[in-house]
Design a protein around this motif. Structure first.
Motif, short mmCIF file in Angstrom:
data_model
loop_
_atom_site.label_atom_id
_atom_site.label_comp_id
_atom_site.label_asym_id
_atom_site.label_seq_id
_atom_site.Cartn_x
_atom_site.Cartn_y
_atom_site.Cartn_z
N GLU A 102 0.83 -1.20 0.00
CA GLU A 102 0.00 0.00 0.00
C GLU A 102 0.87 1.26 0.00
OE1 GLU A 102 -3.79 2.15 0.39
OE2 GLU A 102 -3.10 0.26 -0.44
N GLN A 103 1.94 1.24 0.79
CA GLN A 103 2.83 2.41 0.82
C GLN A 103 3.54 2.58 -0.52
OE1 GLN A 103 3.03 4.69 3.41
NE2 GLN A 103 3.99 5.79 1.71
N SER A 104 3.89 1.46 -1.15
CA SER A 104 4.52 1.52 -2.47
C SER A 104 3.56 2.14 -3.49
CB SER A 104 4.93 0.12 -2.92
OG SER A 104 5.40 0.12 -4.26
N ASN A 105 2.29 1.75 -3.41
CA ASN A 105 1.27 2.33 -4.31
C ASN A 105 1.15 3.84 -4.11
OD1 ASN A 105 0.56 -0.19 -5.34
ND2 ASN A 105 -1.11 -0.49 -3.90
N LEU A 106 1.07 4.25 -2.86
CA LEU A 106 0.92 5.67 -2.55
C LEU A 106 2.12 6.48 -3.02
CD1 LEU A 106 -0.56 5.30 1.05
CD2 LEU A 106 -1.77 6.20 -0.95
N ASP A 107 3.31 5.92 -2.82
CA ASP A 107 4.52 6.61 -3.27
C ASP A 107 4.54 6.73 -4.80
OD1 ASP A 107 5.32 6.77 -0.65
OD2 ASP A 107 6.74 5.10 -0.78
N LEU A 108 4.12 5.67 -5.48
CA LEU A 108 4.08 5.67 -6.94
C LEU A 108 3.15 6.75 -7.47
CD1 LEU A 108 4.42 4.53 -9.82
CD2 LEU A 108 2.76 2.75 -9.22
N TYR A 121 -5.60 8.19 -6.63
CA TYR A 121 -5.49 6.88 -5.99
C TYR A 121 -6.79 6.49 -5.30
CZ TYR A 121 -3.44 2.95 -3.43
OH TYR A 121 -3.16 1.70 -2.95
N HIS A 122 -7.47 7.44 -4.71
CA HIS A 122 -8.72 7.13 -4.02
C HIS A 122 -9.78 6.66 -5.01
CE1 HIS A 122 -7.22 8.53 -0.21
NE2 HIS A 122 -6.86 9.68 -0.75
N ARG A 123 -9.77 7.21 -6.22
CA ARG A 123 -10.71 6.75 -7.24
C ARG A 123 -10.44 5.29 -7.61
NH1 ARG A 123 -11.56 5.54 -12.39
NH2 ARG A 123 -13.52 6.19 -13.35
N ILE A 124 -9.17 4.94 -7.74
CA ILE A 124 -8.81 3.56 -8.06
C ILE A 124 -9.31 2.62 -6.96
CG2 ILE A 124 -6.91 1.95 -8.47
CD1 ILE A 124 -5.30 4.31 -9.56
N LYS A 125 -9.07 3.01 -5.71
CA LYS A 125 -9.50 2.16 -4.60
C LYS A 125 -11.01 2.04 -4.54
CE LYS A 125 -7.51 1.13 -1.02
NZ LYS A 125 -6.84 0.83 0.26
N ASP A 126 -11.70 3.16 -4.76
CA ASP A 126 -13.16 3.15 -4.70
C ASP A 126 -13.78 2.28 -5.79
OD1 ASP A 126 -13.06 4.81 -2.53
OD2 ASP A 126 -13.53 6.64 -3.65
N ASN A 127 -13.06 2.14 -6.91
CA ASN A 127 -13.56 1.34 -8.02
C ASN A 127 -13.01 -0.08 -8.03
OD1 ASN A 127 -15.28 3.04 -10.07
ND2 ASN A 127 -13.66 4.40 -9.35
N THR A 128 -12.31 -0.43 -6.96
CA THR A 128 -11.83 -1.79 -6.78
C THR A 128 -12.62 -2.39 -5.63
OG1 THR A 128 -9.62 -1.06 -7.45
CG2 THR A 128 -9.78 -3.20 -6.36
N GLN A 130 -12.69 -4.78 -3.58
CA GLN A 130 -12.07 -5.20 -2.34
C GLN A 130 -10.90 -4.31 -1.92
OE1 GLN A 130 -13.75 -7.41 -0.74
NE2 GLN A 130 -15.09 -7.65 -2.52
N GLY A 131 -10.64 -3.26 -2.71
CA GLY A 131 -9.61 -2.30 -2.35
C GLY A 131 -8.20 -2.80 -2.46
N GLN A 132 -7.99 -3.93 -3.14
CA GLN A 132 -6.65 -4.49 -3.29
C GLN A 132 -6.00 -3.92 -4.55
OE1 GLN A 132 -5.09 -6.53 -1.12
NE2 GLN A 132 -6.82 -6.62 0.27
N VAL A 133 -5.27 -2.84 -4.41
CA VAL A 133 -4.71 -2.13 -5.56
C VAL A 133 -3.29 -2.63 -5.84
CG1 VAL A 133 -4.04 0.12 -6.48
CG2 VAL A 133 -6.10 -0.10 -5.08
N ASN A 134 -2.98 -2.80 -7.12
CA ASN A 134 -1.61 -3.09 -7.52
C ASN A 134 -1.29 -2.32 -8.79
OD1 ASN A 134 -2.82 -4.52 -9.58
ND2 ASN A 134 -2.35 -6.53 -8.73
N ARG A 135 -0.10 -2.55 -9.34
CA ARG A 135 0.31 -1.78 -10.52
C ARG A 135 -0.60 -1.99 -11.72
NH1 ARG A 135 6.19 -2.63 -12.38
NH2 ARG A 135 5.86 -4.66 -11.42
N ALA A 136 -1.20 -3.18 -11.85
CA ALA A 136 -2.07 -3.42 -12.99
C ALA A 136 -3.26 -2.47 -12.99
CB ALA A 136 -2.55 -4.88 -12.98
N LEU A 137 -3.79 -2.20 -11.80
CA LEU A 137 -4.93 -1.29 -11.71
C LEU A 137 -4.51 0.16 -11.93
CD1 LEU A 137 -6.79 -2.93 -8.69
CD2 LEU A 137 -7.30 -3.15 -11.12
N ILE A 138 -3.30 0.50 -11.48
CA ILE A 138 -2.78 1.84 -11.74
C ILE A 138 -2.50 1.99 -13.24
CG2 ILE A 138 -0.88 3.44 -11.28
CD1 ILE A 138 -0.72 2.17 -8.46
#
Length: 283
Positions: A102-108, A121-128, A130-138
């Motif tokens: 999660e910290q890596s995502n935020l830094d990115l 980033y909050h939009r990505i999380k809101d549209n996921t 289960q909130g499990q964000v990784n580089r593919a979603l970014i």
């Protein structure tokens, strides 16, 4: 009688676009005997997956895909045939990594924003879901916004560690993950090895991984051509590893990959699944 299976799939609980229920519905339409749910670094979708499989003809195999690093190269290890009692120790193991990720995502995203790429980033999380964000979603968000033409282009450009925006979180050693999977009495499989390693370093890795308990290796994979598949078969045989296979289906996030058939080049016999399952009795 269904003849084929797919031992590598992702749901909305990591970076796929289908729910566990939708995966099973699709597997039935594809006429598969079984599918494995192997979300990245989480088992959160497995209870829904197993429940949705009740009363269906297709078999649900519980799994997860662990992210590890070997000599600076990312390698993925699948844990297959997990039991419900395994979920708690897996979740506990992965919690520390989840925080680092999660910290890596935020830094990115912060670095992308500073460079003029307006990613929320909050939009990505809101549209996921289960909130499990990784580089593919970014990467998908960068593509949606028009900064890249495709998810693949995003990975090859902005999201490459060498570009300076992305710093990978500290990951597990593949050897400790293999030993952990075996401690659960589950089956350990090296995922898509030739996405990450050439033949010589792969063989060096396997010299260490097999004594740790590695059971199998994906030799049938969506992006492999005939030459790569043949090489994978030979390497697996040389090390006494059982062959496995999977599409690495992600739904809409990888629209060129279809469950069970990959890019039209896959047909994974159910016998491979049966052979892997027999390793449970040798753990």
């Amino acid at each position: 009688m269904a003849l084929f299976c797919d031992l590598h799939n992702h749901s909305v609980f990591s970076d796929g676009t289908d729910t566990p229920e939708q995966l099973l519905e699709l597997a039935e339409k594809q006429g598969l005997c079984a599918i494995a749910l192997t979300d990245h670094n989480t088992v959160a979708g497995l209870p829904d997956f197993l429940k949705a499989a009740e009363g269906r003809k297709v078999r649900a195999i519980a799994g997860t895909e662990f992210s590890t690093v070997y000599q600076g190269t990312e390698l993925h290890i699948l844990g297959l045939f997990l039991k419900p009692e395994d979920y708690a120790p897996i979740t506990a193991l992965l919690e520390e990594f989840r925080i680092r990720k999660e910290q890596s995502n935020l830094d990115l995203v912060e670095k992308l924003n500073a460079a003029g790429y307006e990613v929320d980033y909050h939009r990505i999380k809101d549209n996921t879901p289960q909130g499990q964000v990784n580089r593919a979603l970014i990467a998908a968000e960068l593509t949606r916004l028009g900064y890249t033409k495709s998810i693949q282009e995003a990975f090859q450009t902005l999201l490459r560690p060498k570009c300076g925006y992305y710093t990978p979180p500290e990951r597990f050693s593949p050897f400790e993950i293999i030993r952990f999977i075996k401690s659960l009495g589950a089956v350990a499989v090296l995922a898509h090895p030739f996405l990450n390693l050439e033949e010589t370093p792969l063989r060096e890795f396997l010299k260490e991984a097999v004594p740790c308990g590695l059971d199998g290796m994906e030799v049938y994979y969506s992006t492999y051509d005939e030459k790569t598949t043949a090489l994978a078969e030979k390497v697996a045989a040389d090390f006494g590893l059982l062959p496995s296979g999977g599409s690495d289906y992600h739904g809409g996030n990888k629209p060129h990959i279809q469950m069970g058939i990959g890019q039209g080049n896959l047909a994974i016999p159910c016998g491979l699944m049966t052979a892997l399952e027999k390793r449970l009795h040798k753990s």
